[in-house]
Design a protein around this motif. Structure first.
Motif, short mmCIF file in Angstrom:
data_model
loop_
_atom_site.label_atom_id
_atom_site.label_comp_id
_atom_site.label_asym_id
_atom_site.label_seq_id
_atom_site.Cartn_x
_atom_site.Cartn_y
_atom_site.Cartn_z
N TYR A 155 -2.32 6.91 2.20
CA TYR A 155 -1.25 6.99 1.21
C TYR A 155 -0.93 8.43 0.81
CZ TYR A 155 -1.37 1.94 0.36
OH TYR A 155 -1.29 0.58 0.48
N GLU A 156 -1.46 9.37 1.57
CA GLU A 156 -1.32 10.78 1.22
C GLU A 156 0.10 11.14 0.76
OE1 GLU A 156 -2.58 13.11 4.47
OE2 GLU A 156 -2.30 15.00 3.41
N LYS A 169 2.61 8.80 0.34
CA LYS A 169 3.33 7.57 -0.04
C LYS A 169 3.90 7.72 -1.46
CE LYS A 169 2.41 2.62 -0.20
NZ LYS A 169 3.33 2.06 0.77
N PRO A 170 5.15 7.30 -1.64
CA PRO A 170 5.68 7.31 -3.01
C PRO A 170 4.99 6.25 -3.87
CG PRO A 170 7.23 6.28 -1.51
CD PRO A 170 6.12 6.83 -0.67
N ALA A 171 5.17 6.39 -5.16
CA ALA A 171 4.41 5.53 -6.09
C ALA A 171 5.11 4.21 -6.37
CB ALA A 171 4.16 6.28 -7.39
N ASN A 179 4.94 1.31 -5.44
CA ASN A 179 4.10 0.12 -5.59
C ASN A 179 3.56 -0.07 -7.00
OD1 ASN A 179 2.73 -2.10 -4.78
ND2 ASN A 179 1.00 -0.99 -3.91
N ILE A 180 3.37 1.04 -7.71
CA ILE A 180 2.83 0.89 -9.06
C ILE A 180 3.86 1.27 -10.13
CG2 ILE A 180 0.41 1.16 -8.44
CD1 ILE A 180 0.62 4.08 -9.30
N GLN A 181 5.10 1.45 -9.67
CA GLN A 181 6.13 1.79 -10.64
C GLN A 181 6.92 0.56 -11.03
OE1 GLN A 181 7.74 5.14 -8.55
NE2 GLN A 181 8.11 6.17 -10.50
N GLU A 182 7.62 0.71 -12.09
CA GLU A 182 8.49 -0.35 -12.53
C GLU A 182 9.50 -0.64 -11.43
OE1 GLU A 182 11.25 -0.95 -16.45
OE2 GLU A 182 10.07 0.86 -16.22
N ARG A 183 9.63 -1.90 -11.08
CA ARG A 183 10.57 -2.21 -10.01
C ARG A 183 11.92 -2.55 -10.60
NH1 ARG A 183 6.12 -3.92 -7.07
NH2 ARG A 183 5.76 -5.40 -8.74
N LYS A 190 6.66 15.63 -10.88
CA LYS A 190 6.46 15.08 -9.55
C LYS A 190 7.72 14.38 -9.10
CE LYS A 190 2.96 13.02 -11.06
NZ LYS A 190 3.23 13.57 -12.31
N PHE A 204 -0.64 -2.48 -13.99
CA PHE A 204 -0.31 -1.95 -12.66
C PHE A 204 0.94 -2.64 -12.14
CE2 PHE A 204 -4.43 0.11 -11.24
CZ PHE A 204 -3.82 1.30 -10.92
N SER A 254 3.27 -4.24 -13.77
CA SER A 254 4.50 -4.06 -14.52
C SER A 254 5.01 -2.62 -14.45
CB SER A 254 4.27 -4.42 -15.98
OG SER A 254 3.46 -3.46 -16.60
N GLY A 255 4.18 -1.73 -13.94
CA GLY A 255 4.60 -0.34 -13.87
C GLY A 255 4.33 0.42 -15.16
N HIS A 275 -1.10 10.33 -7.37
CA HIS A 275 0.07 10.80 -8.09
C HIS A 275 -0.28 11.49 -9.40
CE1 HIS A 275 3.43 9.33 -5.64
NE2 HIS A 275 2.50 8.54 -5.16
N ASP A 320 10.98 10.67 -3.88
CA ASP A 320 10.04 11.70 -4.31
C ASP A 320 10.15 12.93 -3.41
OD1 ASP A 320 9.26 9.97 -6.15
OD2 ASP A 320 7.19 9.78 -5.51
N TYR A 338 14.13 14.86 -4.12
CA TYR A 338 14.83 15.16 -5.36
C TYR A 338 14.72 16.62 -5.77
CZ TYR A 338 10.84 15.37 -8.56
OH TYR A 338 9.70 15.75 -9.21
N ARG A 339 13.64 17.26 -5.34
CA ARG A 339 13.50 18.68 -5.67
C ARG A 339 14.56 19.52 -4.98
NH1 ARG A 339 7.33 18.73 -7.18
NH2 ARG A 339 7.33 16.80 -6.02
#
Lengths: 232, 912
Positions: A132-133, A135-137, A139-143, A232, B735, B737-738, B793, B864, B867-868
């Protein structure tokens, strides 16, 4: 989205794609369970190198009971070469005090502590961090849902106090997201339900530059130490 | 009030104690008496953990005992802190939420010297670390003179678990235990002086019900045997008799919880199955045949493949018999038979269809003809009635006769007003059904239920008028596939008819003319005009009060039955008997607490007549359960009496109050902990955390707790350390629900040492997932993957794994050891934006337009990774909105994301 790093790494060198394992770890039964990612022995300071800026130290509770100072010296050796420093702790004894000590050492010396209760779990952590080096987050972010309105809502509600009704108002008044973004203050103010403060917040979000220059600094730091980190 | 109730009160008043009273002996009266003994001039009285229904009971009882009595004031979140402080200073009795009171006490808004005492209801729920125990301790540390009284009417709650009673008493800091079992001499004499007349009626189960019950018990037994084979549980408690109780789950859970992660899926399944079976056994008696079948269908659909019990031999019997109670498949061999059967079935499943005009009827008949001859079978509806119904009706008639024949010497009016009938049944559903039963008679009721069943079934199959000939077989394995299919088809055909009928009813206003057929499985056709009238009456909607007035005065058939009030036992109205004042009570579903309430009611009014009818199913689990519940309470009291005799209580229990001081574990290196002696360690705690036990434990450790509302984090240990606390369940939930991601993000933004605390519970296993959940591959949904993403992250996020509450408290103390004390004022401001949208202490906000960055990252195509570069290549969102596609493609590193973004920006907003 495919991680760019992984793609280029494949062509570069083999070791980029593999977990680097310190020779100290020879004979560690965890290695038997690393199956989803390749690994090779290498001369490295940490026990495992899991990517360009991630590394891990391995410790079992039983070992810590025998050598209480070991972890501290290993962490000190790492210096500041890695962004993510994981202490992977194999909890092979359900005793509170040693875990306490490991927790404290890791916390005070800038390491992220991960606990695992089986060798398989240990190996899975190593593999996953490597895989997952880049990988964007997500999976654990609000969908958010993929339909237009949900996306629009998700984008516009990042401005404080803008609610779903406001989103619909803005959308139907200006017709598209682009027009909302380039709307003038007066136009925004004409929308029902969007008061003075909301107008200002919206306008600032759209027109203030992403990066503020030092002149625009409006607030000096208040006691909390500045943290040098890019978003980030 | 009765003598024994006065005794209970006076003993409590004499000395601080924990009073355990048998269920149903008038808890509201006792509480009301205690409240009345308090006057606002003597200060403040706090009443803790009084649930809503008991509050209502308490108010009514106060009113009844003394009209002028001062009512306790309810404290909830409506009042501001200042208002609460004001109210406390005035004195009086308060019904207060523990969480609010803890915060008020910590913030010193409570005038401790003015608090006369605290009464804790539901004391059996207390633990050493619960909010109530915290309150008692805070109170005792400031005020040693006031009283603390504990009350509980759940003796069993005090006998489960190790030294439970001693621990509760320790939490209350009381030394005395008052036990008031039903067999206590003064209670027994009071209640048995003039007991109510009791008529015990044993209703036999129908053969099929009995067979189903036996089959359920057989399957249960099989499951238990299987469970025993796993060698994970203590066999002794695992009997079918125990299996019928809710507490059985507790027994199994208590044994399995510490090793829950090590046991296999099958064992877990078995535990779940036992629960399902227990429910089935209960519903068999409570629900009518059709509803029971419906429930079975849902059970099978929802856990069909997973559960073990469905495949046990007797399980098949359960399903078959449940169906037979409702309908049967009849082969239609000869033409005549066919037509008869068809007619009957049509009569049954159509009901009002016949009231339609003739042309349509014939047309329909043709349709049906074609279908039936094709299949050669028909459904015959049996729709077995509940055996209790008939008895119930008979009782009502008997009562009515009695009422009408009796009043020779009494004036008519007073007799009538006294002759009230109360029916106590389990829930409102049952009450509603009984009401309908009396209004409409059993056939009509069952027909309605059957139609509802078919409609629900049709909906499930997504059936419309058109595809009614389509027959889909269920995914479940039908043991006799040929027969099963035929049956399925017939059932679906019936569904289709009902659907069609429903549609017709919708399209054409139901005509009142025409003859009507009322049918049941006995192939009878009977035009019945009066019946129709009754059924056309709207069913009286059940009010949520639980007790429904049903005046049958206007209804034609009313002369047979007296007016009845229904009471749903689940609605827990403490004073139902006092408010209705019945002379007849029909206990449709037996319940121990209600029986006691009747006894108390009778003892209060010894000259009143009270006749009680008990309805039991013979040889059923219902009777066993009722008897066992009494037995279990008695046993619990006996245990408590024994324990009381050998109980060890420190004489100076009240002095055993830990006053806030430096923890003992101060390292001697720091000059004997001198620094700590100077002032207490402080921890800023978010208000919302007071529903957990940690603040209490921290206080026990001698730390000062500063309750405030925090925008970021749950606990602030020092200006640098902020902690977000997650129990294991919370961790998983946040986790997905984000929420956790967001919390980690804000914490890292404002604090140098953001900490995620993962807290396990002492009595559960210490691991995130069971061994068999780890698996061989990297699965995104696995907790390991999520944790890995989190550390990747948020490399600065520190993770702390704590074995238990107490371990956490110790950890906090060590983490704080060489840090500065936190500032509550500052902690509160963290993350709260000021007027101009900037957030204090937010370092990023000074360098970035955070809102704009956040919005940018939420746009489609923006990732990710890119965007920078977008931020480098364009100044603001306004600029981005007019940027041509080519330039976007360049900035975003590809055509695809640029296309996504451009399309989204330009997309026309849909007209709503």
């Amino acid at each position: 989205s495919a991680p760019a790093g992984a793609a280029s790494g494949a062509s570069n060198s083999q070791s980029r794609n593999a977990i680097l394992v310190s020779r100290r770890q020879q004979g560690n039964p965890v290695l038997k369970f690393i199956r989803n990612v390749r690994w090779t022995f290498d001369d490295i300071v940490p026990d495992y190198v899991l990517g360009q800026s991630s590394c891990a130290l391995y410790l079992s509770i039983r070992y810590h009971l025998l050598h209480p100072d070991y972890l501290y010296f290993r962490i000190r050796e790492l210096q500041k070469n890695f962004r993510l420093r994981v202490v992977l702790c194999y909890v092979d004894e359900d005793v509170i005090k040693p875990l306490h000590e490991v927790t404290k050492t890791a916390l005070l010396h800038d390491c992220s502590l991960l606990c695992a209760w089986s060798l398989e779990e240990c190996a899975r952590y190593l593999e996953t961090i490597k895989m997952y080096e880049n990988k964007p987050a997500d999976n654990i972010q609000e969908r958010t849902d993929q339909d237009y309105l949900s996306r629009l809502t998700s984008a516009l509600t990042s401005v404080r106090h803008i609610n779903k009704t406001d989103v619909v108002t803005l959308g139907s008044t200006f017709g598209s997201m682009a027009s909302v973004m380039s709307a003038s203050m007066e136009d925004l103010a004409r929308c029902p339900g969007i008061g003075e403060r909301k107008v200002k917040r919206l306008y600032d979000a759209f027109h203030e530059p992403f990066r503020r220059t030092s002149k625009q600094l409006r607030l000096s730091s208040v006691g909390i130490k500045p943290i040098q980190e890019a978003p980030k | 009030m009765l003598n024994f109730q006065e005794e209970i009160v006076s003993e409590l008043v004499q000395e601080n104690a924990l009073a355990v009273v048998a269920a149903g002996l008038g808890l509201p009266s006792i509480l009301a008496a205690l409240v009345r003994l308090h006057s606002s001039s003597s200060g403040v009285l706090f009443l803790l953990s009084v649930p809503d229904d008991l509050r209502r009971g308490l108010r009514d009882e106060l009113q009844a005992q003394d009209i002028g009595a001062e009512q306790p004031v309810e404290i909830n979140t409506q009042f501001t802190a200042a208002e609460r402080a004001e109210m406390y200073s005035k004195g009086g009795a308060f019904l207060v939420t523990s969480r609010i009171l803890v915060v008020d006490m910590l913030n010193e808004r409570v005038p401790f010297h003015k608090v006369a005492g605290i009464i804790v209801n539901n004391s059996h729920r207390m633990t050493e670390t619960c909010a109530e125990a915290f309150i008692v301790r805070l109170y005792r540390s400031k005020n040693k003179a006031g009283y603390v009284r504990g009350i509980s009417d759940q003796a069993r709650g005090l006998t489960s678990g190790f030294m439970k009673m001693e621990r509760v008493m320790k939490s209350l800091l009381v030394k005395k235990l008052n036990l008031w079992p039903r067999f206590h001499l003064s209670i027994a004499t009071a209640l048995e002086e003039s007991p109510p007349d009791v008529v015990d009626i044993r209703v036999p189960l129908t053969p099929s019900m009995l067979a189903i019950q036996n089959a359920i018990l057989e399957v249960m037994d099989a499951c238990l045997k299987e469970l025993r084979k796993t060698n994970k549980v203590d066999v002794e408690d695992l009997t079918v008799e125990n299996g019928l109780f809710k507490s059985f789950d507790e027994i199994v859970r208590m044994q399995l919880d510490p090793i829950w992660h090590t046991i296999g899926r099958k064992t877990k399944r078995l535990v779940a199955d036992l629960k399902t079976l227990r429910k089935l056994a209960e519903y068999l008696i409570r629900y009518d045949a059709v509803t029971f079948l419906k429930y079975l269908d849902t059970v099978r659909a929802s856990e069909g493949v997973k559960s073990v019990w469905v495949f046990a031999g007797p399980a098949h019997r359960i399903f078959e018999l449940a169906k037979r109670r409702v309908y049967q498949i009849v082969r239609t061999d000869g033409e005549q038979v066919e037509s008869v059967v068809k007619q009957a079935s049509r009569a049954v499943s159509k009901g009002k269809a016949q009231s339609k005009n003739k042309g349509r009827r014939e047309q329909e008949e043709e349709e049906a003809d074609a279908k039936v001859s094709g299949k050669g079978v028909e459904l015959e509806v049996v729709a077995e009635e509940m055996p209790k119904w008939k008895v119930y009706k008979e009782i009502l008639e008997e009562i009515q006769q009695e009422i009408q024949s009796r009043p020779a010497d009494l004036p008519e009016d007073s007799w009538k007003s006294e002759a009230r009938v109360l029916v106590a049944c389990k829930d409102e559903r049952t009450a509603w059904q009984l009401q309908r039963f009396i209004l409409k008679g059993p056939e009509e009721l069952m027909r309605e239920e059957w139609n509802n069943y078919l409609l629900a079934k049709a909906e499930l199959h997504g059936m419309t008028l058109r595809d009614k000939k389509k027959s889909r077989s269920k995914p479940q394995a039908q043991p006799q596939s040929a027969h099963g299919l035929v049956e399925q088809t017939a059932l679906l055909a019936a569904c289709a008819e009902v659907v069609a009928l429903n549609k017709m009813e919708e399209s054409s206003e139901a005509g009142t003319s025409g003859k009507r057929c009322k049918g049941k499985g006995k192939r009878k056709k009977r035009p019945d005009n009066t019946e129709q009238q009754v059924s056309e009456e709207p069913v009286i909607p059940l009010q949520n009060t639980g007790a429904t007035d049903m005046s049958l005065e206007d209804v034609g058939a009313s002369s047979l039955v007296p007016p009845v009030q229904y009471y749903a036992l689940e609605s827990d109205q403490y004073r139902i008997l006092d408010t209705t004042g019945p002379s007849y009570v029909i206990v449709y579903d037996p319940d121990m607490k209600f029986v006691r309430e009747m006894e108390v009611f009778k003892a209060k009014h010894p000259q009143r007549r009270l006749k009680v009818y008990f309805l039991f199913y013979e040889e059923s689990t219902e009777g066993k359960k009722f008897e066992a519940s009494i037995q279990r309470e008695t046993t619990a009291f006996e245990t408590l009496i024994r324990q009381k005799a050998s109980m060890i209580i420190p004489v100076d229990q009240t002095l055993d109050v830990p006053s806030p001081q430096a923890p003992n574990s101060v390292s001697s290196r720091k000059a004997g902990g001198r620094k700590n002696m100077e002032k207490h360690m402080q921890i800023v705690v978010d208000m919302r955390e007071f529903s957990s036990s940690l603040p209490c434990v921290l206080h026990q450790q001698g730390m000062r707790i500063l309750p405030v509302t925090l925008e970021v984090g749950d606990y602030v240990l020092s200006p640098e350390i902020c902690v977000e606390r997650k129990s294991i369940a919370d961790l998983y939930a946040s986790f997905s629900s984000g929420r956790l991601y967001h919390q980690a993000e804000t914490m890292t933004r404002y604090y140098r040492l953001p900490v995620l605390l993962i807290e396990f519970s002492q009595d559960k296993s210490f691991s995130l997932q069971s061994a068999n959940e780890v698996g061989d591959d990297i699965v995104p949904a696995n907790i390991v993957s999520k944790m890995s993403l989190l550390v990747l992250h948020f490399p600065r996020l520190r993770i702390v794994w704590s074995r238990s509450l107490h371990a956490t408290a110790e950890l906090f103390a060590t983490l704080k050891s060489n840090q500065d004390e936190p500032d509550a004022e500052r902690a509160m401001r963290v993350g709260v934006p000021t007027e101009d949208g900037l957030i204090e202490g937010d370092v990023r906000a000074e360098n970035y337009n955070t809102t704009a960055v956040e919005m940018l990252r939420r746009l489609p195509g923006v990732t990710d990774a890119n965007y920078r570069t977008i931020m480098d290549g364009c100044k603001s969102l306004a600029e981005l909105s007019i940027m041509p596609f080519e330039q976007l493609a360049e900035l975003m590193g590809g055509q695809r994301p640029a296309r996504m973004l451009r399309d989204f920006l330009d997309a026309k907003f849909p007209t709503l």
